[in-house]
Scaffold this motif. Structure first.
Motif, PDB file in Angstrom:
ATOM      1  N   GLU A 135       4.835  21.486  58.130  1.00 54.72           N
ATOM      2  CA  GLU A 135       6.225  21.319  57.711  1.00 54.72           C
ATOM      3  C   GLU A 135       6.484  19.886  57.278  1.00 54.72           C
ATOM      4  O   GLU A 135       7.113  19.624  56.262  1.00 54.72           O
ATOM      5  N   ALA A 136       5.967  18.913  58.068  1.00 54.47           N
ATOM      6  CA  ALA A 136       6.160  17.509  57.715  1.00 54.47           C
ATOM      7  C   ALA A 136       5.474  17.189  56.408  1.00 54.47           C
ATOM      8  O   ALA A 136       5.994  16.441  55.581  1.00 54.47           O
ATOM      9  N   GLY A 137       4.254  17.760  56.232  1.00 54.42           N
ATOM     10  CA  GLY A 137       3.540  17.517  54.992  1.00 54.42           C
ATOM     11  C   GLY A 137       4.299  18.034  53.801  1.00 54.42           C
ATOM     12  O   GLY A 137       4.356  17.404  52.747  1.00 54.42           O
ATOM     13  N   THR A 138       4.912  19.214  53.944  1.00 49.59           N
ATOM     14  CA  THR A 138       5.706  19.771  52.853  1.00 49.59           C
ATOM     15  C   THR A 138       6.909  18.898  52.565  1.00 49.59           C
ATOM     16  O   THR A 138       7.280  18.684  51.416  1.00 49.59           O
ATOM     17  N   ALA A 139       7.554  18.383  53.611  1.00 50.64           N
ATOM     18  CA  ALA A 139       8.693  17.491  53.421  1.00 50.64           C
ATOM     19  C   ALA A 139       8.267  16.226  52.683  1.00 50.64           C
ATOM     20  O   ALA A 139       8.989  15.741  51.808  1.00 50.64           O
ATOM     21  N   ARG A 140       7.095  15.698  53.028  1.00 46.00           N
ATOM     22  CA  ARG A 140       6.596  14.501  52.334  1.00 46.00           C
ATOM     23  C   ARG A 140       6.354  14.812  50.861  1.00 46.00           C
ATOM     24  O   ARG A 140       6.629  14.004  49.980  1.00 46.00           O
ATOM     25  N   ASP A 141       5.827  16.007  50.592  1.00 44.64           N
ATOM     26  CA  ASP A 141       5.587  16.399  49.206  1.00 44.64           C
ATOM     27  C   ASP A 141       6.892  16.576  48.436  1.00 44.64           C
ATOM     28  O   ASP A 141       6.938  16.399  47.225  1.00 44.64           O
ATOM     29  N   THR A 142       7.959  16.953  49.153  1.00 46.18           N
ATOM     30  CA  THR A 142       9.255  17.197  48.520  1.00 46.18           C
ATOM     31  C   THR A 142       9.960  15.901  48.168  1.00 46.18           C
ATOM     32  O   THR A 142      10.720  15.843  47.191  1.00 46.18           O
ATOM     33  N   ALA A 143       9.749  14.860  48.946  1.00 45.88           N
ATOM     34  CA  ALA A 143      10.427  13.584  48.711  1.00 45.88           C
ATOM     35  C   ALA A 143      10.118  13.052  47.310  1.00 45.88           C
ATOM     36  O   ALA A 143       9.008  13.205  46.810  1.00 45.88           O
ATOM     37  N   GLY A 144      11.137  12.462  46.683  1.00 49.00           N
ATOM     38  CA  GLY A 144      10.970  11.913  45.347  1.00 49.00           C
ATOM     39  C   GLY A 144      12.196  12.169  44.494  1.00 49.00           C
ATOM     40  O   GLY A 144      13.240  12.603  44.989  1.00 49.00           O
ATOM     41  N   PRO A 145      12.107  11.908  43.189  1.00 53.62           N
ATOM     42  CA  PRO A 145      13.262  12.092  42.297  1.00 53.62           C
ATOM     43  C   PRO A 145      13.457  13.553  41.902  1.00 53.62           C
ATOM     44  O   PRO A 145      12.507  14.243  41.547  1.00 53.62           O
ATOM     45  N   TRP A 146      14.719  14.006  41.956  1.00 54.35           N
ATOM     46  CA  TRP A 146      15.097  15.358  41.569  1.00 54.35           C
ATOM     47  C   TRP A 146      16.326  15.282  40.675  1.00 54.35           C
ATOM     48  O   TRP A 146      16.977  14.238  40.604  1.00 54.35           O
TER      49      TRP A 146
ATOM     50  N   GLN B   4      16.937  13.211  56.349  1.00 54.35           N
ATOM     51  CA  GLN B   4      16.284  12.122  55.636  1.00 54.35           C
ATOM     52  C   GLN B   4      17.241  11.541  54.598  1.00 54.35           C
ATOM     53  O   GLN B   4      18.171  12.219  54.134  1.00 54.35           O
ATOM     54  N   ALA B   5      17.009  10.291  54.234  1.00 52.88           N
ATOM     55  CA  ALA B   5      17.937   9.577  53.365  1.00 52.88           C
ATOM     56  C   ALA B   5      17.989  10.195  51.974  1.00 52.88           C
ATOM     57  O   ALA B   5      16.992  10.711  51.468  1.00 52.88           O
ATOM     58  N   LEU B   6      19.158  10.136  51.360  1.00 52.01           N
ATOM     59  CA  LEU B   6      19.376  10.652  50.011  1.00 52.01           C
ATOM     60  C   LEU B   6      20.190   9.638  49.223  1.00 52.01           C
ATOM     61  O   LEU B   6      21.174   9.108  49.728  1.00 52.01           O
ATOM     62  N   ARG B   7      19.762   9.352  47.994  1.00 47.94           N
ATOM     63  CA  ARG B   7      20.453   8.353  47.162  1.00 47.94           C
ATOM     64  C   ARG B   7      20.748   8.954  45.797  1.00 47.94           C
ATOM     65  O   ARG B   7      20.024   9.820  45.313  1.00 47.94           O
ATOM     66  N   PHE B   8      21.832   8.453  45.165  1.00 49.33           N
ATOM     67  CA  PHE B   8      22.191   8.901  43.823  1.00 49.33           C
ATOM     68  C   PHE B   8      23.075   7.842  43.184  1.00 49.33           C
ATOM     69  O   PHE B   8      23.722   7.052  43.885  1.00 49.33           O
ATOM     70  N   PRO B   9      23.121   7.774  41.836  1.00 46.45           N
ATOM     71  CA  PRO B   9      23.969   6.809  41.148  1.00 46.45           C
ATOM     72  C   PRO B   9      25.444   7.067  41.445  1.00 46.45           C
ATOM     73  O   PRO B   9      25.867   8.203  41.687  1.00 46.45           O
ATOM     74  N   ALA B  10      26.255   5.998  41.411  1.00 40.81           N
ATOM     75  CA  ALA B  10      27.680   6.116  41.733  1.00 40.81           C
ATOM     76  C   ALA B  10      28.395   7.093  40.805  1.00 40.81           C
ATOM     77  O   ALA B  10      29.336   7.785  41.220  1.00 40.81           O
ATOM     78  N   GLY B  11      27.969   7.190  39.555  1.00 46.02           N
ATOM     79  CA  GLY B  11      28.630   8.079  38.601  1.00 46.02           C
ATOM     80  C   GLY B  11      28.542   9.546  38.970  1.00 46.02           C
ATOM     81  O   GLY B  11      29.326  10.362  38.473  1.00 46.02           O
ATOM     82  N   CYS B  12      27.589   9.896  39.856  1.00 47.40           N
ATOM     83  CA  CYS B  12      27.469  11.287  40.273  1.00 47.40           C
ATOM     84  C   CYS B  12      28.706  11.768  41.009  1.00 47.40           C
ATOM     85  O   CYS B  12      29.003  12.964  41.018  1.00 47.40           O
TER      86      CYS B  12
END
Length: 251
Positions: free
Chosen positions: A23-34, A58-66
């Motif tokens: 499960e952790a490995g899958t989460a690591r694979d999922t992390a990145g830009p979407w 886990q942390a999530l980031r996005f541009p302010a315009g979103c």
């Protein structure tokens, strides 16, 4: 005898440990830009699903315009991968959107509590550009009305598509020159060193100019229209989300 009694316990621990690692490995694979998009519209937003812990999940980031383009993100504080689902979480750790496994094109889909449907696509997992044109001839022959073409347009709009070609930089509301795009006669290409996740996710590969409107076409086929607002300057129309202005620069 004692060892024999311990064997089932050790086997259970090994199985649960292996499942947790998977499960952790899958989460690591999922992390990145979407890319998050409201289905049936041009509203979309670049998300960064980070690998490190956040306020919830886990942390999530996005541009302010979103926040303006997709108001649903205002209630999102983190993410997690659980049971094959990518869950975008509120501040209490409850799922706002839960994206099931991808379809044939690698795109996940989820429905909000209000009934809106959203898609989630991983950057870099897009299908290759088709050999057929991304903009059909029928679409190109359907020109906007004179009123639509002139609305908010700059009177000095280029007369031909050839006059539009060149190198452009993307200006945001606060930051300038965050990403550069080359418009050639037969293609569009994001230049190396792009620091804007939104445009990098959009990934324009083609463009078209007609009746005073510039259309950027993404690799996946969706498009953004821009109108001229000055010499060598173009603004997204309609003007939603964060500022999106292309400005011609020297190579």
């Amino acid at each position: 005898m004692r060892l024999r009694r311990l064997l089932p316990v050790l086997g259970l621990l090994a199985w649960t440990g292996g499942a947790a690692a998977q499960e952790a490995g899958t989460a690591r694979d999922t992390a990145g830009p979407w890319e998050l998009a409201l289905e049936g519209s041009f509203r979309r937003c670049g998300l960064m699903l980070a690998a490190e812990p956040g306020p919830v999940g886990q942390a999530l980031r996005f541009p302010a315009g979103c926040r303006r383009a997709l108001p649903v993100v205002n209630g999102i504080a983190g993410w997690r991968f659980e049971g094959g689902l990518i869950q975008l979480l509120d501040r209490e750790g409850q799922p706002v959107l839960a994206f099931a496994g991808p379809d044939g094109e690698g795109i996940r889909s989820a429905e909000s509590g209000s009934g809106e449907r959203y898609s989630l696509a991983q950057a870099g997992a897009r299908p290759a550009a088709p050999e057929t044109p991304l903009v059909t001839q029928a679409a190109l022959s359907t020109l906007p009305s004179a009123r639509e073409a002139s609305r908010d347009s700059w009177a000095g709009a280029p007369a031909t598509a050839a006059a539009v070609t060149g190198l452009y930089t993307l200006d945001r509301f606060v930051e300038k020159d965050v990403c550069r795009v080359m418009l050639r006669a037969d293609a569009a290409q994001v230049q190396e060193g792009c620091r804007d996740p939104g445009l990098a996710l959009f990934d324009p590969t083609a463009w078209h100019y007609e009746a005073g409107r510039l259309t950027l076409v993404a690799r996946r086929g969706h498009s953004v229209e821009l109108i001229p607002v000055g010499e060598g300057r173009w603004r997204r129309d309609p003007e939603i989300g964060t500022t999106f202005v292309l400005r011609r620069v020297e190579p």
